[in-house]
Scaffold this motif. Structure first.
Motif, short mmCIF file in Angstrom:
data_model
loop_
_atom_site.label_atom_id
_atom_site.label_comp_id
_atom_site.label_asym_id
_atom_site.label_seq_id
_atom_site.Cartn_x
_atom_site.Cartn_y
_atom_site.Cartn_z
N ILE A 1 0.83 -1.19 0.00
CA ILE A 1 0.00 0.00 0.00
C ILE A 1 0.87 1.26 0.00
CG2 ILE A 1 -1.62 1.36 1.38
CD1 ILE A 1 -3.04 -1.18 2.12
N GLU A 2 1.92 1.24 0.80
CA GLU A 2 2.78 2.43 0.88
C GLU A 2 3.42 2.75 -0.46
OE1 GLU A 2 2.68 4.50 3.42
OE2 GLU A 2 1.32 3.09 4.37
N SER A 3 3.86 1.72 -1.19
CA SER A 3 4.48 1.99 -2.50
C SER A 3 3.44 2.55 -3.46
CB SER A 3 5.11 0.72 -3.07
OG SER A 3 4.13 -0.26 -3.31
N GLY A 4 2.18 2.12 -3.32
CA GLY A 4 1.11 2.67 -4.14
C GLY A 4 0.89 4.14 -3.85
N LEU A 5 0.98 4.52 -2.59
CA LEU A 5 0.83 5.92 -2.23
C LEU A 5 1.95 6.77 -2.81
CD1 LEU A 5 -0.38 5.65 1.48
CD2 LEU A 5 -1.69 6.51 -0.47
N VAL A 6 3.16 6.23 -2.80
CA VAL A 6 4.30 6.97 -3.36
C VAL A 6 4.09 7.19 -4.86
CG1 VAL A 6 6.78 6.85 -3.84
CG2 VAL A 6 5.91 6.22 -1.58
N SER A 7 3.67 6.13 -5.55
CA SER A 7 3.42 6.25 -7.00
C SER A 7 2.30 7.23 -7.29
CB SER A 7 3.06 4.88 -7.59
OG SER A 7 4.13 3.99 -7.45
N LEU A 8 1.24 7.16 -6.50
CA LEU A 8 0.12 8.07 -6.70
C LEU A 8 0.50 9.51 -6.39
CD1 LEU A 8 -2.94 6.10 -5.32
CD2 LEU A 8 -2.56 6.87 -7.66
N ASP A 9 1.35 9.70 -5.41
CA ASP A 9 1.78 11.06 -5.09
C ASP A 9 2.53 11.66 -6.28
OD1 ASP A 9 1.77 13.19 -3.20
OD2 ASP A 9 3.91 12.83 -2.87
N ALA A 10 3.34 10.87 -6.93
CA ALA A 10 4.04 11.34 -8.14
C ALA A 10 3.04 11.67 -9.24
CB ALA A 10 5.05 10.30 -8.61
N ALA A 11 2.02 10.82 -9.38
CA ALA A 11 0.99 11.07 -10.40
C ALA A 11 0.20 12.33 -10.07
CB ALA A 11 0.06 9.86 -10.49
N ARG A 12 -0.09 12.55 -8.79
CA ARG A 12 -0.83 13.75 -8.39
C ARG A 12 -0.02 15.00 -8.68
NH1 ARG A 12 -2.96 13.90 -2.45
NH2 ARG A 12 -0.74 13.63 -2.10
N LYS A 13 1.29 14.93 -8.47
CA LYS A 13 2.13 16.09 -8.76
C LYS A 13 2.17 16.38 -10.25
CE LYS A 13 4.93 15.67 -4.64
NZ LYS A 13 6.12 15.13 -4.04
N ALA A 14 2.16 15.31 -11.06
CA ALA A 14 2.18 15.49 -12.50
C ALA A 14 0.82 15.95 -13.04
CB ALA A 14 2.58 14.18 -13.19
N GLU A 15 -0.26 15.46 -12.42
CA GLU A 15 -1.62 15.79 -12.86
C GLU A 15 -2.50 16.10 -11.65
OE1 GLU A 15 -3.46 13.37 -16.02
OE2 GLU A 15 -1.70 12.09 -15.77
N PRO A 16 -2.34 17.28 -11.05
CA PRO A 16 -3.09 17.58 -9.83
C PRO A 16 -4.61 17.62 -10.02
CG PRO A 16 -1.90 19.51 -10.61
CD PRO A 16 -1.47 18.35 -11.46
N GLY A 17 -5.07 17.79 -11.23
CA GLY A 17 -6.50 17.85 -11.49
C GLY A 17 -7.10 16.55 -11.95
N SER A 18 -6.38 15.45 -11.77
CA SER A 18 -6.88 14.15 -12.21
C SER A 18 -7.82 13.54 -11.18
CB SER A 18 -5.72 13.19 -12.46
OG SER A 18 -6.20 11.88 -12.67
N ALA A 19 -9.09 13.41 -11.56
CA ALA A 19 -10.07 12.78 -10.68
C ALA A 19 -9.70 11.32 -10.43
CB ALA A 19 -11.46 12.88 -11.29
N GLN A 20 -9.15 10.65 -11.43
CA GLN A 20 -8.79 9.24 -11.27
C GLN A 20 -7.70 9.05 -10.22
OE1 GLN A 20 -10.39 6.60 -12.52
NE2 GLN A 20 -11.84 8.12 -13.24
N VAL A 21 -6.75 9.95 -10.16
CA VAL A 21 -5.69 9.86 -9.16
C VAL A 21 -6.28 10.03 -7.76
CG1 VAL A 21 -3.60 10.98 -8.26
CG2 VAL A 21 -3.83 10.55 -10.71
N HIS A 22 -7.18 11.00 -7.62
CA HIS A 22 -7.79 11.22 -6.30
C HIS A 22 -8.68 10.05 -5.90
CE1 HIS A 22 -6.27 15.24 -5.51
NE2 HIS A 22 -6.39 15.45 -6.81
N LEU A 23 -9.36 9.44 -6.87
CA LEU A 23 -10.17 8.25 -6.59
C LEU A 23 -9.27 7.12 -6.09
CD1 LEU A 23 -12.80 6.61 -6.64
CD2 LEU A 23 -12.33 6.14 -9.07
N ALA A 24 -8.15 6.93 -6.75
CA ALA A 24 -7.21 5.87 -6.33
C ALA A 24 -6.69 6.13 -4.92
CB ALA A 24 -6.06 5.76 -7.32
N PHE A 25 -6.38 7.40 -4.61
CA PHE A 25 -5.98 7.74 -3.24
C PHE A 25 -7.08 7.36 -2.25
CE2 PHE A 25 -2.53 10.73 -4.56
CZ PHE A 25 -1.59 10.37 -3.62
#
Length: 103
Positions: A1-25
């Motif tokens: 789970i922690e590695s998923g959070l790290v990957s998602l954090d990078a995705a959120r920084k690249a695409e802060p307006g992505s609803a899919q990234v926030h859903l995954a979080f």
């Protein structure tokens, strides 16, 4: 789970307006039982892309009901009904809330 959070954090920084990234979080935070962060992420999902947020609305209702907050669950259901009025998931959530109210 922690590695998923790290990957998602990078995705959120690249695409802060992505609803899919926030859903995954939100989904990961739910698995971690971090309901406050899950709710925040899922609410962001619904603000960014409400027409694509059927699953996020359902999860928000689940969180509210888990905490016996029927008023909040009804608020999320009302929003869900605006975008998905006759969707089977909306009807299922409505029945679950009604059942909880009648208890």
């Amino acid at each position: 789970i922690e590695s998923g959070l790290v990957s998602l954090d990078a995705a959120r920084k690249a695409e802060p307006g992505s609803a899919q990234v926030h859903l995954a979080f939100g989904q990961i935070y739910l698995r971690k039982q971090d309901y406050v962060r899950a709710q925040e992420s899922l609410e962001t999902t619904t603000r960014l892309s409400p027409k694509d947020s059927r699953h996020a609305f359902g999860l928000l209702i689940h969180i509210a009901m888990r905490h016996n907050d029927l008023d909040r669950a009804k608020q999320y259901l009302d929003l869900m009904k605006q975008y998905f009025p006759s969707d089977p998931e909306t009807l299922k959530q409505e029945a679950a809330i009604q059942s909880a109210i009648e208890r």
